[in-house]
Design a protein around this motif. Sequence first.
Motif, PDB file in Angstrom:
ATOM      1  N   ASN A 123      53.167  31.198  -5.612  1.00  0.00           N
ATOM      2  CA  ASN A 123      53.144  31.435  -7.051  1.00  0.00           C
ATOM      3  C   ASN A 123      52.639  32.834  -7.343  1.00  0.00           C
ATOM      4  OD1 ASN A 123      52.891  30.719 -10.007  1.00  0.00           O
ATOM      5  ND2 ASN A 123      50.759  31.156  -9.508  1.00  0.00           N
ATOM      6  N   HIS A 124      51.671  33.275  -6.549  1.00  0.00           N
ATOM      7  CA  HIS A 124      51.045  34.569  -6.758  1.00  0.00           C
ATOM      8  C   HIS A 124      50.731  35.197  -5.402  1.00  0.00           C
ATOM      9  CE1 HIS A 124      47.888  31.429  -6.664  1.00  0.00           C
ATOM     10  NE2 HIS A 124      47.281  32.296  -5.860  1.00  0.00           N
ATOM     11  N   ARG A 125      50.372  36.454  -5.413  1.00  0.00           N
ATOM     12  CA  ARG A 125      50.065  37.145  -4.155  1.00  0.00           C
ATOM     13  C   ARG A 125      49.059  38.260  -4.419  1.00  0.00           C
ATOM     14  NH1 ARG A 125      54.492  39.823   0.095  1.00  0.00           N
ATOM     15  NH2 ARG A 125      53.044  39.996   1.864  1.00  0.00           N
ATOM     16  N   ASN A 126      48.179  38.448  -3.457  1.00  0.00           N
ATOM     17  CA  ASN A 126      47.191  39.521  -3.514  1.00  0.00           C
ATOM     18  C   ASN A 126      47.840  40.834  -3.073  1.00  0.00           C
ATOM     19  OD1 ASN A 126      44.779  40.814  -3.821  1.00  0.00           O
ATOM     20  ND2 ASN A 126      43.698  39.727  -2.187  1.00  0.00           N
ATOM     21  N   THR A 127      47.257  41.920  -3.479  1.00  0.00           N
ATOM     22  CA  THR A 127      47.776  43.234  -3.113  1.00  0.00           C
ATOM     23  C   THR A 127      46.875  43.894  -2.079  1.00  0.00           C
ATOM     24  OG1 THR A 127      46.593  44.276  -4.939  1.00  0.00           O
ATOM     25  CG2 THR A 127      48.861  43.573  -5.351  1.00  0.00           C
ATOM     26  N   GLU A 128      47.425  44.921  -1.452  1.00  0.00           N
ATOM     27  CA  GLU A 128      46.653  45.687  -0.469  1.00  0.00           C
ATOM     28  C   GLU A 128      45.856  46.786  -1.144  1.00  0.00           C
ATOM     29  OE1 GLU A 128      47.639  46.644   4.118  1.00  0.00           O
ATOM     30  OE2 GLU A 128      49.010  47.531   2.654  1.00  0.00           O
ATOM     31  N   SER A 129      46.428  47.310  -2.241  1.00  0.00           N
ATOM     32  CA  SER A 129      45.750  48.357  -3.000  1.00  0.00           C
ATOM     33  C   SER A 129      46.245  48.334  -4.439  1.00  0.00           C
ATOM     34  CB  SER A 129      46.015  49.734  -2.383  1.00  0.00           C
ATOM     35  OG  SER A 129      47.395  50.034  -2.397  1.00  0.00           O
ATOM     36  N   GLY A 130      45.336  48.488  -5.390  1.00  0.00           N
ATOM     37  CA  GLY A 130      45.709  48.552  -6.788  1.00  0.00           C
ATOM     38  C   GLY A 130      46.382  47.283  -7.291  1.00  0.00           C
ATOM     39  N   TRP A 131      47.053  47.407  -8.459  1.00  0.00           N
ATOM     40  CA  TRP A 131      47.688  46.255  -9.078  1.00  0.00           C
ATOM     41  C   TRP A 131      48.981  45.862  -8.390  1.00  0.00           C
ATOM     42  CZ3 TRP A 131      47.253  43.312 -13.817  1.00  0.00           C
ATOM     43  CH2 TRP A 131      45.982  43.400 -14.415  1.00  0.00           C
ATOM     44  N   PHE A 132      49.705  46.819  -7.850  1.00  0.00           N
ATOM     45  CA  PHE A 132      51.052  46.532  -7.364  1.00  0.00           C
ATOM     46  C   PHE A 132      51.280  46.971  -5.922  1.00  0.00           C
ATOM     47  CE2 PHE A 132      51.253  47.640 -11.961  1.00  0.00           C
ATOM     48  CZ  PHE A 132      51.462  46.355 -12.442  1.00  0.00           C
ATOM     49  N   GLY A 133      50.224  47.276  -5.204  1.00  0.00           N
ATOM     50  CA  GLY A 133      50.366  47.781  -3.833  1.00  0.00           C
ATOM     51  C   GLY A 133      50.411  46.663  -2.802  1.00  0.00           C
ATOM     52  N   PHE A 134      51.524  45.913  -2.770  1.00  0.00           N
ATOM     53  CA  PHE A 134      51.683  44.832  -1.794  1.00  0.00           C
ATOM     54  C   PHE A 134      51.865  45.417  -0.390  1.00  0.00           C
ATOM     55  CE2 PHE A 134      53.380  43.040  -5.788  1.00  0.00           C
ATOM     56  CZ  PHE A 134      52.590  41.902  -5.900  1.00  0.00           C
ATOM     57  N   PRO A 135      51.436  44.693   0.641  1.00  0.00           N
ATOM     58  CA  PRO A 135      51.623  45.197   2.009  1.00  0.00           C
ATOM     59  C   PRO A 135      53.095  45.196   2.406  1.00  0.00           C
ATOM     60  CG  PRO A 135      50.800  42.949   2.067  1.00  0.00           C
ATOM     61  CD  PRO A 135      50.758  43.374   0.635  1.00  0.00           C
ATOM     62  N   SER A 136      53.479  46.154   3.224  1.00  0.00           N
ATOM     63  CA  SER A 136      54.822  46.190   3.809  1.00  0.00           C
ATOM     64  C   SER A 136      54.708  45.649   5.228  1.00  0.00           C
ATOM     65  CB  SER A 136      55.352  47.624   3.816  1.00  0.00           C
ATOM     66  OG  SER A 136      56.638  47.677   4.392  1.00  0.00           O
ATOM     67  N   GLU A 137      55.515  44.617   5.557  1.00  0.00           N
ATOM     68  CA  GLU A 137      55.398  43.953   6.849  1.00  0.00           C
ATOM     69  C   GLU A 137      56.752  43.926   7.554  1.00  0.00           C
ATOM     70  OE1 GLU A 137      52.599  40.337   6.607  1.00  0.00           O
ATOM     71  OE2 GLU A 137      53.491  40.456   4.607  1.00  0.00           O
ATOM     72  N   THR A 138      56.728  44.210   8.849  1.00  0.00           N
ATOM     73  CA  THR A 138      57.952  44.152   9.654  1.00  0.00           C
ATOM     74  C   THR A 138      57.858  42.965  10.596  1.00  0.00           C
ATOM     75  OG1 THR A 138      58.251  46.541   9.541  1.00  0.00           O
ATOM     76  CG2 THR A 138      59.420  45.375  11.291  1.00  0.00           C
ATOM     77  N   TYR A 139      58.886  42.112  10.533  1.00  0.00           N
ATOM     78  CA  TYR A 139      58.913  40.901  11.358  1.00  0.00           C
ATOM     79  C   TYR A 139      60.311  40.739  11.928  1.00  0.00           C
ATOM     80  CZ  TYR A 139      58.844  35.912  12.541  1.00  0.00           C
ATOM     81  OH  TYR A 139      58.955  34.721  13.196  1.00  0.00           O
ATOM     82  N   ASN A 140      60.393  40.602  13.246  1.00  0.00           N
ATOM     83  CA  ASN A 140      61.678  40.471  13.944  1.00  0.00           C
ATOM     84  C   ASN A 140      62.644  41.592  13.562  1.00  0.00           C
ATOM     85  OD1 ASN A 140      60.869  38.220  15.342  1.00  0.00           O
ATOM     86  ND2 ASN A 140      61.929  36.753  14.027  1.00  0.00           N
ATOM     87  N   GLY A 141      62.091  42.789  13.426  1.00  0.00           N
ATOM     88  CA  GLY A 141      62.917  43.953  13.154  1.00  0.00           C
ATOM     89  C   GLY A 141      63.303  44.148  11.708  1.00  0.00           C
ATOM     90  N   VAL A 142      62.881  43.274  10.819  1.00  0.00           N
ATOM     91  CA  VAL A 142      63.206  43.380   9.402  1.00  0.00           C
ATOM     92  C   VAL A 142      61.915  43.672   8.631  1.00  0.00           C
ATOM     93  CG1 VAL A 142      64.157  42.214   7.377  1.00  0.00           C
ATOM     94  CG2 VAL A 142      65.111  41.765   9.653  1.00  0.00           C
TER      95      VAL A 142
END
Length: 682
Positions: A123-142
């Motif tokens: 429903n919701h998610r925490n950020t890495e920085s600031g209001w909109f700084g979601f983490p970028s994650e690479t999984y199985n090459g994507v």
Amino acid sequence: MKGKIFTLLTAMIMLVCQNVKAVDGWPANYGGVMLQAFYWDSYSDTKWTNLTKNAQDLAGSFDLIWIPQSGNTGGKSMGYDDKYWFPGGIHYTSAFGNETQLRTLISTLKGLGVKTIGDVVINHRNTESGWFGFPSETYNGVTYSMSSTDVCSDDDGGAAATQAAKEGKQLGNKDTGEGWDGFRDLDHTSANVQKCVKAYLKMLLNDLGYAGFRYDMVKGYSGGYTSMYNHEVNPEFSVGEYWDGTGNIRGWIDATKWDDMPQSAAFDFQFKYVVGNACNNGNYGGLMGNNGDNWGVVNWPLISNMYAEGGYRRWAVTFVENHDTEVRPDGSSNVPLLKDTLAANAFMLAMPGTPCVFYKHWLAYKSQIAHMIQIRKKAGVHNMSTYSVLKNEQSVCAVEIQGTKSKLVAVIGTGDYTPDLNQYALVASGYHYKYYLEKKFDEVMISLASGTYTGPQKATLSLLSSDASAKIVYTTNGNAPTATSNPTTGTTVTIPVGTTTLKAGLLKNGSVSGIIERTYTIKEQEIPSFCTRAAGETCAFFEAPSSWGNVNCWRWDKNYNYTGGNWPGVACTNVGTTGGKKVWKWTYKESQRISQTANNAGIIFNDGESQTANLDFYDGGYYNSDGVLVGVVADPAGIESVQVSGLKVNDYVYTLDGRRVADGKTLTKGIYIKGGKKYIVK
């Protein structure tokens, strides 16, 4: 969402998913039992390594284990502020353990035939920085990443829009459900959010090995998205937390439909409230009631005969307490279960729906709850079972539940109801509950599972045979029982300190058959040295389960209540800690004694939520976390309290240092304690 179904939106989702094979979100006629294997701030008790260590024990009773959200949140938390979704680095090191430990737990449970349910927070998610700084994650090459355009435009009541304007950023569409002021509400109409969620859920199933999901805060987005996600990833089990009235919960279940079949179960919140109201108020007839009217809809539990003729019980996951309603360490709570914990669980475990046992209750009453589950499965009670009410009044509720193998009669309350004992056998009884099974198995049942316990235990042997000449025969020395081995129609066997192998069989027509075996290792309970009593002091000691908070005492006999007369009694004093568990002392004060009329006597310890059974009171008694009397702290009074006696050993004879003397032997010379008094054997 307030119960509204977004029909146009749902139709669009179905169009997108038209080539996806339909799945069932919860099996029909499912007889399994789930455990919520955590409570609030249970970081120590329920870390992955501890659950793995206890996996064999859990597998003896539970089919599904629901564990906390397992990704890294960026700090110590229960996981509802999720930040990282995919493995890599420390992204699956949570407050409960690291990724390796998590994988070991899930695979260990799977090897024992137990399936793990993941707590999914989308429903919701925490950020890495600031209001909109979601983490970028690479999984199985994507690479999976989110931005401000994946956040609902009305997030946090407009606060997100204000912040986005300051930063010159765009937001997504309006929320399709109910808003929540905490972290960023995700816009599930976004193709990017859908892509990330689907990949995340597939990873949980196909990589980490989860079997299904408990979806958190599903009021926050349209139920059609749960349908879409489940069709895409195909979990075996899905249950949503839609915390609302029955009509709105049903509306959400319906919103998850595909080809007219719901794709997810839901927690039966009204069952929790109905049971809590009945137990907290001592009105056991209320177990068959409802939780009042809500905007024109009567809040019957989903499993009730009175709601849609029971047509939604397949999709009901019942519970009597969880991490949001319990009394938390900071004292906060939300309509918690205050007493009759055993009776509440006994009712839940007898009824249709899929029961979900709360971990605190399991820790406090493991042997009793395990036996209830054993009986439920013996009868073949499942999530679509039918039931009929046999007796229903304030003091007692008696229900007959039809299983696939037998009928089960559950009697809950302070009053009494006894079914036809020519047809039924009493197979379990405890504080405000009794279970009866039909005599149709020609078998013997043992109440106590094999295992390691602290302090003497009691195992009840029950005869499930319609043959009036049949008997139970049993041994405790490991030998196979014969026709002359303690014949009985039912009894309770005390399991002493040490290793005991209990074998029991059915004696019929002169021959013994169906022998079952249990092996117990009973460790001696040592009374801590800090447990002391003054000369002439009336008191009792209680080693509380590690999950309990402050402890209260409720002590009475037929003439008086010695703890004030108002539940939960009087506060006990913490006198020390042993084995990670706090020990509490109750001391009698004359000012707390009030007149009372009762038909029994005893002592109960409780923390305002959980409680022991009704225990026999022994002055100076030391009770362990299972509510078992394991020793007596000596009264240092003078020689006048010592009596000369040819005393024989019985159930409650102790040495001066509190060790219980083994049964069946004549006492040697010395001083012993029985019933709070000293005896000398010469």
